[in-house]
Motif scaffolding. Structure first.
Motif, PDB file in Angstrom:
ATOM      1  N   GLN A 158       8.180   2.881  -8.006  1.00  0.00           N
ATOM      2  CA  GLN A 158       7.781   1.828  -8.945  1.00  0.00           C
ATOM      3  C   GLN A 158       8.667   0.595  -8.774  1.00  0.00           C
ATOM      4  OE1 GLN A 158       7.884   3.674 -12.839  1.00  0.00           O
ATOM      5  NE2 GLN A 158       5.721   4.247 -12.716  1.00  0.00           N
ATOM      6  N   GLY A 159       9.955   0.819  -8.565  1.00  0.00           N
ATOM      7  CA  GLY A 159      10.875  -0.300  -8.395  1.00  0.00           C
ATOM      8  C   GLY A 159      10.564  -1.110  -7.154  1.00  0.00           C
TER       9      GLY A 159
ATOM     10  N   VAL B 102       1.461   8.936  -6.507  1.00  0.00           N
ATOM     11  CA  VAL B 102       1.642  10.380  -6.338  1.00  0.00           C
ATOM     12  C   VAL B 102       2.657  10.924  -7.339  1.00  0.00           C
ATOM     13  CG1 VAL B 102       2.556  12.157  -4.794  1.00  0.00           C
ATOM     14  CG2 VAL B 102       0.922  10.468  -3.930  1.00  0.00           C
ATOM     15  N   PHE B 103       3.818  10.286  -7.394  1.00  0.00           N
ATOM     16  CA  PHE B 103       4.892  10.823  -8.236  1.00  0.00           C
ATOM     17  C   PHE B 103       4.698  10.500  -9.718  1.00  0.00           C
ATOM     18  CE2 PHE B 103       6.958  10.778  -4.057  1.00  0.00           C
ATOM     19  CZ  PHE B 103       7.479  12.063  -4.040  1.00  0.00           C
TER      20      PHE B 103
ATOM     21  N   GLY C 291       0.801  -1.221   0.000  1.00  0.00           N
ATOM     22  CA  GLY C 291       0.000   0.000   0.000  1.00  0.00           C
ATOM     23  C   GLY C 291       0.831   1.267   0.000  1.00  0.00           C
ATOM     24  N   PRO C 292       1.753   1.416   0.943  1.00  0.00           N
ATOM     25  CA  PRO C 292       2.573   2.639   0.962  1.00  0.00           C
ATOM     26  C   PRO C 292       3.414   2.841  -0.296  1.00  0.00           C
ATOM     27  CG  PRO C 292       2.650   1.564   3.096  1.00  0.00           C
ATOM     28  CD  PRO C 292       1.929   0.630   2.172  1.00  0.00           C
ATOM     29  N   MET C 293       4.014   1.774  -0.814  1.00  0.00           N
ATOM     30  CA  MET C 293       4.876   1.934  -1.989  1.00  0.00           C
ATOM     31  C   MET C 293       4.058   2.266  -3.238  1.00  0.00           C
ATOM     32  SD  MET C 293       7.932   1.752  -0.910  1.00  0.00           S
ATOM     33  CE  MET C 293       7.289   2.534   0.591  1.00  0.00           C
ATOM     34  N   MET C 294       2.932   1.565  -3.436  1.00  0.00           N
ATOM     35  CA  MET C 294       2.092   1.879  -4.588  1.00  0.00           C
ATOM     36  C   MET C 294       1.483   3.267  -4.432  1.00  0.00           C
ATOM     37  SD  MET C 294       0.175  -1.713  -5.507  1.00  0.00           S
ATOM     38  CE  MET C 294      -0.520  -1.042  -7.044  1.00  0.00           C
ATOM     39  N   GLY C 295       1.139   3.638  -3.206  1.00  0.00           N
ATOM     40  CA  GLY C 295       0.586   4.970  -2.990  1.00  0.00           C
ATOM     41  C   GLY C 295       1.555   6.068  -3.380  1.00  0.00           C
ATOM     42  N   GLN C 296       2.814   5.907  -3.019  1.00  0.00           N
ATOM     43  CA  GLN C 296       3.819   6.899  -3.395  1.00  0.00           C
ATOM     44  C   GLN C 296       4.107   6.862  -4.896  1.00  0.00           C
ATOM     45  OE1 GLN C 296       5.108   9.333  -1.469  1.00  0.00           O
ATOM     46  NE2 GLN C 296       3.648   8.614   0.056  1.00  0.00           N
ATOM     47  N   ALA C 297       4.088   5.670  -5.484  1.00  0.00           N
ATOM     48  CA  ALA C 297       4.248   5.576  -6.941  1.00  0.00           C
ATOM     49  C   ALA C 297       3.133   6.345  -7.631  1.00  0.00           C
ATOM     50  CB  ALA C 297       4.250   4.115  -7.382  1.00  0.00           C
TER      51      ALA C 297
ATOM     52  N   PRO D 131       2.713  17.212 -11.494  1.00  0.00           N
ATOM     53  CA  PRO D 131       2.990  17.632 -12.869  1.00  0.00           C
ATOM     54  C   PRO D 131       4.487  17.639 -13.180  1.00  0.00           C
ATOM     55  CG  PRO D 131       2.311  19.492 -11.519  1.00  0.00           C
ATOM     56  CD  PRO D 131       2.078  18.282 -10.695  1.00  0.00           C
ATOM     57  N   ASP D 132       5.307  17.943 -12.173  1.00  0.00           N
ATOM     58  CA  ASP D 132       6.758  17.882 -12.360  1.00  0.00           C
ATOM     59  C   ASP D 132       7.229  16.465 -12.046  1.00  0.00           C
ATOM     60  OD1 ASP D 132       6.867  20.605 -12.960  1.00  0.00           O
ATOM     61  OD2 ASP D 132       7.014  21.136 -10.833  1.00  0.00           O
ATOM     62  N   LYS D 133       7.682  15.769 -13.067  1.00  0.00           N
ATOM     63  CA  LYS D 133       8.043  14.366 -12.904  1.00  0.00           C
ATOM     64  C   LYS D 133       9.452  14.254 -12.309  1.00  0.00           C
ATOM     65  CE  LYS D 133       4.109  13.215 -14.553  1.00  0.00           C
ATOM     66  NZ  LYS D 133       3.058  12.813 -13.588  1.00  0.00           N
ATOM     67  N   ILE D 134       9.509  13.792 -11.086  1.00  0.00           N
ATOM     68  CA  ILE D 134      10.786  13.605 -10.390  1.00  0.00           C
ATOM     69  C   ILE D 134      11.191  12.150 -10.603  1.00  0.00           C
ATOM     70  CG2 ILE D 134      11.991  13.826  -8.193  1.00  0.00           C
ATOM     71  CD1 ILE D 134       9.672  15.673  -7.298  1.00  0.00           C
ATOM     72  N   GLN D 135      11.996  11.912 -11.639  1.00  0.00           N
ATOM     73  CA  GLN D 135      12.241  10.548 -12.082  1.00  0.00           C
ATOM     74  C   GLN D 135      12.874   9.649 -11.016  1.00  0.00           C
ATOM     75  OE1 GLN D 135      10.873   9.704 -15.057  1.00  0.00           O
ATOM     76  NE2 GLN D 135      11.217   7.617 -14.294  1.00  0.00           N
ATOM     77  N   PRO D 136      13.833  10.140 -10.219  1.00  0.00           N
ATOM     78  CA  PRO D 136      14.368   9.262  -9.176  1.00  0.00           C
ATOM     79  C   PRO D 136      13.297   8.785  -8.195  1.00  0.00           C
ATOM     80  CG  PRO D 136      15.845  11.109  -9.536  1.00  0.00           C
ATOM     81  CD  PRO D 136      14.588  11.402 -10.300  1.00  0.00           C
ATOM     82  N   ALA D 137      12.339   9.645  -7.875  1.00  0.00           N
ATOM     83  CA  ALA D 137      11.262   9.233  -6.970  1.00  0.00           C
ATOM     84  C   ALA D 137      10.344   8.224  -7.654  1.00  0.00           C
ATOM     85  CB  ALA D 137      10.465  10.452  -6.516  1.00  0.00           C
TER      86      ALA D 137
END
Length: 232
Positions: free
Chosen positions: A130-131, A113-114, A105-111, A119-125
């Motif tokens: 996702q990883g 959001v980012f 839940g927490p990891m998919m939730g953060q995926a 709108p600004d895609k922070i690729q490392p996040a």
């Protein structure tokens, strides 16, 4: 009778699926998250954390339960279903339930959001969440290679994990290389109570679908709520 206060989110659908599976009579009260109903004083009296889902068990003197995992355990213990009483078998169910609560839940939730909302895609996040979501999916896939369900028979552990994992496309995570996970998703998706549960309430967007145009519009329309609605 149970009053269910919920919305069309994975956590919300955990509770409605369980109620449908257990055939418990309940009344759905759909909470408008965009209007911040979950922060209203009357709701905070039910759940001080101001999040859905929450239930009130009228058969138990209006006893309130919040946190989706706690709700699943309460309902299972109330009915003696979807969780065994044997100490080791019960522990296995709880372990996989906590796997979802503390990981999936927490990891998919953060995926979400980012990848979906900001709108600004922070690729490392994006890569990070996702990883980690994919790694957790791989754990599930490996376990499901030799197990039909997560902890013996179908249980609240399957309900909790399925409600989140089914939305993998929304998180931008692919599962084409995870055949055991795909099989498990399909088996649970075919259950009538599950089909009914994910319509209580229905989502404005098909979180299992692949309509990227609709997904982008939904993300834009709900960005403000995602940024502020759960914190104010």
């Amino acid at each position: 009778m149970i009053d269910l206060y919920s919305a069309a989110t994975p956590n919300g659908h955990k509770a409605s699926i369980a109620l449908e599976e257990l055939r418990l009579p309940y009344e759905l009260h759909a909470i408008d998250l965009s209007a911040k109903e979950q922060k209203a004083p009357w709701f905070l009296a039910i759940n001080p954390n101001g999040r859905i889902p929450a239930i009130i068990d009228k058969e138990e003197d209006g006893f309130a339960v919040f946190e989706s995992g706690a709700i699943l355990m309460y309902l299972a213990e109330k009915t003696g279903q979807l969780m065994p009483t044997d100490i080791k078998a019960r522990s296995q169910v709880i372990q996989w339930l906590m796997f979802q609560m503390g990981g999936v839940g927490p990891m998919m939730g953060q995926a979400n959001v980012f990848f979906r909302y900001y709108p600004d895609k922070i690729q490392p996040a994006i890569d990070r969440y996702q990883g980690e979501s994919k790694r957790l999916f791989q754990v599930l896939d490996t376990h499901l290679q030799d197990n039909e369900y997560l902890a013996g028979d179908y249980s609240i552990a399957d309900i909790a994990n399925w409600a989140w994992v089914r939305t993998y496309r929304w998180s931008g995570v692919e599962i084409g290389d995870l055949p055991n996970l795909k099989r498990w998703l399909s088996v649970i998706r075919s259950r009538p109570a599950v089909q009914q549960g994910i319509e209580r309430p229905p989502s404005a967007l098909d979180l299992e679908g692949s309509d990227e145009h609709a997904a982008r519009k939904f993300s834009q329309d709900t960005l403000t709520w995602v940024e502020t609605g759960q914190s104010r």
